[in-house]
Design a protein around this motif. Structure first.
Motif, PDB file in Angstrom:
ATOM      1  N   ARG A   1     -17.565  18.945 -23.568  1.00 42.76           N
ATOM      2  CA  ARG A   1     -16.820  19.236 -22.392  1.00 42.76           C
ATOM      3  C   ARG A   1     -16.518  18.576 -21.682  1.00 42.76           C
ATOM      4  NH1 ARG A   1     -13.735  22.444 -19.085  1.00 42.76           N
ATOM      5  NH2 ARG A   1     -15.715  23.345 -18.806  1.00 42.76           N
ATOM      6  N   LEU A   2     -17.456  18.089 -20.194  1.00 46.36           N
ATOM      7  CA  LEU A   2     -17.501  17.382 -19.325  1.00 46.36           C
ATOM      8  C   LEU A   2     -16.919  16.252 -19.438  1.00 46.36           C
ATOM      9  CD1 LEU A   2     -17.769  17.819 -16.225  1.00 46.36           C
ATOM     10  CD2 LEU A   2     -20.321  18.104 -16.409  1.00 46.36           C
TER      11      LEU A   2
ATOM     12  N   LEU B   1      -9.630  24.520 -14.062  1.00 47.84           N
ATOM     13  CA  LEU B   1     -11.369  24.061 -15.250  1.00 47.84           C
ATOM     14  C   LEU B   1     -11.881  24.448 -14.632  1.00 47.84           C
ATOM     15  CD1 LEU B   1     -10.430  20.416 -14.795  1.00 47.84           C
ATOM     16  CD2 LEU B   1      -9.914  21.705 -16.367  1.00 47.84           C
TER      17      LEU B   1
ATOM     18  N   THR C   1     -13.360  15.734 -20.371  1.00 45.21           N
ATOM     19  CA  THR C   1     -12.335  15.697 -18.718  1.00 45.21           C
ATOM     20  C   THR C   1     -12.581  14.588 -17.789  1.00 45.21           C
ATOM     21  OG1 THR C   1     -14.361  17.052 -18.209  1.00 45.21           O
ATOM     22  CG2 THR C   1     -12.550  18.350 -19.720  1.00 45.21           C
TER      23      THR C   1
ATOM     24  N   TYR D   1     -16.424  16.478 -10.015  1.00 40.79           N
ATOM     25  CA  TYR D   1     -14.964  15.684  -9.536  1.00 40.79           C
ATOM     26  C   TYR D   1     -15.041  15.145  -7.995  1.00 40.79           C
ATOM     27  CZ  TYR D   1     -13.991  18.320 -14.541  1.00 40.79           C
ATOM     28  OH  TYR D   1     -14.204  18.222 -15.575  1.00 40.79           O
TER      29      TYR D   1
ATOM     30  N   GLU E   1     -19.785  21.079 -12.595  1.00 42.41           N
ATOM     31  CA  GLU E   1     -18.528  20.423 -13.007  1.00 42.41           C
ATOM     32  C   GLU E   1     -17.820  19.746 -11.100  1.00 42.41           C
ATOM     33  OE1 GLU E   1     -15.123  21.206 -16.207  1.00 42.41           O
ATOM     34  OE2 GLU E   1     -16.363  23.057 -14.917  1.00 42.41           O
TER      35      GLU E   1
ATOM     36  N   THR F   1     -14.763  27.357 -16.627  1.00 47.14           N
ATOM     37  CA  THR F   1     -15.714  26.781 -17.869  1.00 47.14           C
ATOM     38  C   THR F   1     -16.558  27.855 -17.011  1.00 47.14           C
ATOM     39  OG1 THR F   1     -16.301  24.757 -16.233  1.00 47.14           O
ATOM     40  CG2 THR F   1     -18.528  25.612 -16.587  1.00 47.14           C
TER      41      THR F   1
ATOM     42  N   LEU G   1     -10.959  11.620 -18.031  1.00 39.40           N
ATOM     43  CA  LEU G   1      -9.871  11.719 -17.907  1.00 39.40           C
ATOM     44  C   LEU G   1      -9.639  11.464 -16.975  1.00 39.40           C
ATOM     45  CD1 LEU G   1      -8.628  14.542 -20.777  1.00 39.40           C
ATOM     46  CD2 LEU G   1      -7.505  11.854 -20.556  1.00 39.40           C
ATOM     47  N   VAL G   2      -9.898  11.945 -15.638  1.00 43.16           N
ATOM     48  CA  VAL G   2     -10.604  12.309 -14.417  1.00 43.16           C
ATOM     49  C   VAL G   2     -10.674  11.084 -13.968  1.00 43.16           C
ATOM     50  CG1 VAL G   2     -11.466  13.124 -12.368  1.00 43.16           C
ATOM     51  CG2 VAL G   2     -11.025  14.590 -14.306  1.00 43.16           C
TER      52      VAL G   2
END
Length: 211
Positions: free
Chosen positions: A68-69, A170, A72, A191, A187, A174, A75-76
């Motif tokens: 999942r990380l 998010l 995402t 980011y 996570e 999590t 996308l970030v």
């Protein structure tokens, strides 16, 4: 014993009154003192009332987390790179290119002195302490994202508030899925450090963005 009224008062003090007060101009050492006292109170409550020991729990679903990380994070990366490119191309990867030593220092300082304490406060303490107040999972995550965004009010930046709200959603998801301070800290650090690397660190008061 935890009472509903007591928890509501505690929640209001720690997650609304304190963050809002940090956005009001008064002596910085008083603000620092308030934050330190609040943090140690939270650590005390986690140990005494919630019995949290911060050990990495066995049996974590690391594969699911990383799958999942990766999605995402990609996308970030795409969205933020495009944003910086169109806003100010000169800021794109400015610090890693121009001051790699500072970049490495910030990675460590931000991860261990900012991200980890934030996740103890806003995920571990928040979700373990206030589950009896917010029994709807979606609403619980929404409230967490709101107060996490509120914690960044002192930046006085609308984009920061928006990004931290999205981050709060998010990170809340999590934590509730894995119940792990370690995973949600990874996570958050990924980011946050990326925003600094890509050239959005100035809005978050990271040093080194000046040309």
């Amino acid at each position: 014993m935890k009472t509903r009224l007591g928890l509501l008062l505690e929640f209001f003090t720690l997650f609304i009154l304190l963050p809002v007060s940090l956005a009001v101009p008064f002596l910085i050492w008083i603000k620092v003192g308030m934050v330190v006292v609040g943090f140690f109170y939270i650590l005390f409550r986690l140990k005494k009332s919630e019995n949290i020991n911060f050990r990495i729990r066995k049996g974590l679903d690391w594969k699911s987390f990383w799958r999942r990380l990766v999605v995402t994070f990609l996308l970030v990366v795409l969205i933020t790179t495009a944003y910086v490119w169109f806003q100010d191309k000169t800021a794109l990867f400015f610090v890693p290119k121009n001051n790699p030593g500072l970049f490495v220092i910030i990675l460590f300082v931000y991860t261990f002195l900012s991200v980890w304490p934030q996740e103890i406060i806003y995920r571990t303490f928040f979700f373990e302490r206030y589950g009896v107040l917010f029994q709807n999972r979606t609403f619980f995550i929404f409230i967490n994202a709101i107060v996490f965004s509120l914690a960044h009010l002192f930046f006085r930046n609308t984009l920061v508030l928006l990004l931290t709200f999205i981050g709060g959603v998010l990170f809340g998801y999590t934590y509730l899925k894995y119940r792990s301070t370690t995973l949600v800290s990874i996570e958050h650090a990924l980011y946050g450090n990326w925003l600094f690397a890509v050239g959005m660190g100035q809005m978050l008061a990271f040093p080194g963005m000046e040309g």
